[in-house]
Design a protein around this motif. Sequence first.
Motif, PDB file in Angstrom:
ATOM      1  N   SER A  48     -43.070  59.832   1.421  1.00  0.00           N
ATOM      2  CA  SER A  48     -42.571  59.207   3.763  1.00  0.00           C
ATOM      3  C   SER A  48     -41.099  58.965   2.693  1.00  0.00           C
ATOM      4  N   THR A  49     -40.309  59.008   1.395  1.00  0.00           N
ATOM      5  CA  THR A  49     -39.559  58.075   1.661  1.00  0.00           C
ATOM      6  C   THR A  49     -38.488  59.813   1.264  1.00  0.00           C
ATOM      7  N   PHE A  50     -38.838  60.985   0.509  1.00  0.00           N
ATOM      8  CA  PHE A  50     -38.605  61.765  -0.255  1.00  0.00           C
ATOM      9  C   PHE A  50     -37.794  62.618   1.345  1.00  0.00           C
ATOM     10  N   LEU A  56     -30.755  63.500   4.088  1.00  0.00           N
ATOM     11  CA  LEU A  56     -29.725  62.402   3.773  1.00  0.00           C
ATOM     12  C   LEU A  56     -28.718  63.077   3.412  1.00  0.00           C
ATOM     13  N   ALA A  57     -28.695  63.242   1.788  1.00  0.00           N
ATOM     14  CA  ALA A  57     -28.643  63.775   0.898  1.00  0.00           C
ATOM     15  C   ALA A  57     -27.696  65.615   1.539  1.00  0.00           C
ATOM     16  N   SER A  61     -24.018  65.446   1.812  1.00  0.00           N
ATOM     17  CA  SER A  61     -22.769  66.843   1.482  1.00  0.00           C
ATOM     18  C   SER A  61     -22.377  67.531   2.804  1.00  0.00           C
ATOM     19  N   ALA A  62     -22.534  67.864   3.567  1.00  0.00           N
ATOM     20  CA  ALA A  62     -22.293  69.271   4.645  1.00  0.00           C
ATOM     21  C   ALA A  62     -20.909  68.567   5.152  1.00  0.00           C
ATOM     22  N   ILE A  63     -21.143  67.222   5.224  1.00  0.00           N
ATOM     23  CA  ILE A  63     -20.188  66.834   6.350  1.00  0.00           C
ATOM     24  C   ILE A  63     -18.984  66.127   5.497  1.00  0.00           C
ATOM     25  N   GLY A  64     -18.960  65.891   3.629  1.00  0.00           N
ATOM     26  CA  GLY A  64     -17.666  66.074   2.995  1.00  0.00           C
ATOM     27  C   GLY A  64     -17.572  67.390   2.993  1.00  0.00           C
TER      28      GLY A  64
END
Length: 150
Positions: A48-50, A56-57, A61-64
């Motif tokens: 459930s965390t994966f 989120l990564a 990365s898209a925003i960055g």
Amino acid sequence: MVYARLDSLWIAVPVIALIGVSLGAINSALSPILLRATPREYLGRAISTFAPVQQLASLTSAIGVGWLVSTAWRNFHHQVAGVRFGRIDTVYLIGGFAILLSSVLALAVLRRAEAEARSGEAREAVPAHLLEAVVPQDRAAQHGSDAATG
């Protein structure tokens, strides 16, 4: 990295298809590794965390990259050995090198873990659930019986 330098749609489509097939293979292999490496009592938490961490990564990365390309690298143009690189080319090349580097590191770590598991030296030092992730129990038992009979 090849995709960064393409200027023809007819060449880019097969390259994107190849990337898609590669991602499918990676995702197919990742789930069994995760299932085998995670202790049974933490399996639900790990799974459930994966997915949210992966999303989120991707979002981060898209925003960055969007910020970097639209502000800091707005006028970025560089030439190396007669090949011109713009801001988009550079982003794709950096991403390609990051994927290549992480692939080589993952390959080295998994091969080392498998070699240690096969040698029997790591039996006491490495928890059983991690050994099972690299060498399934039936293979580990077979290697152990081969050593005993040989």
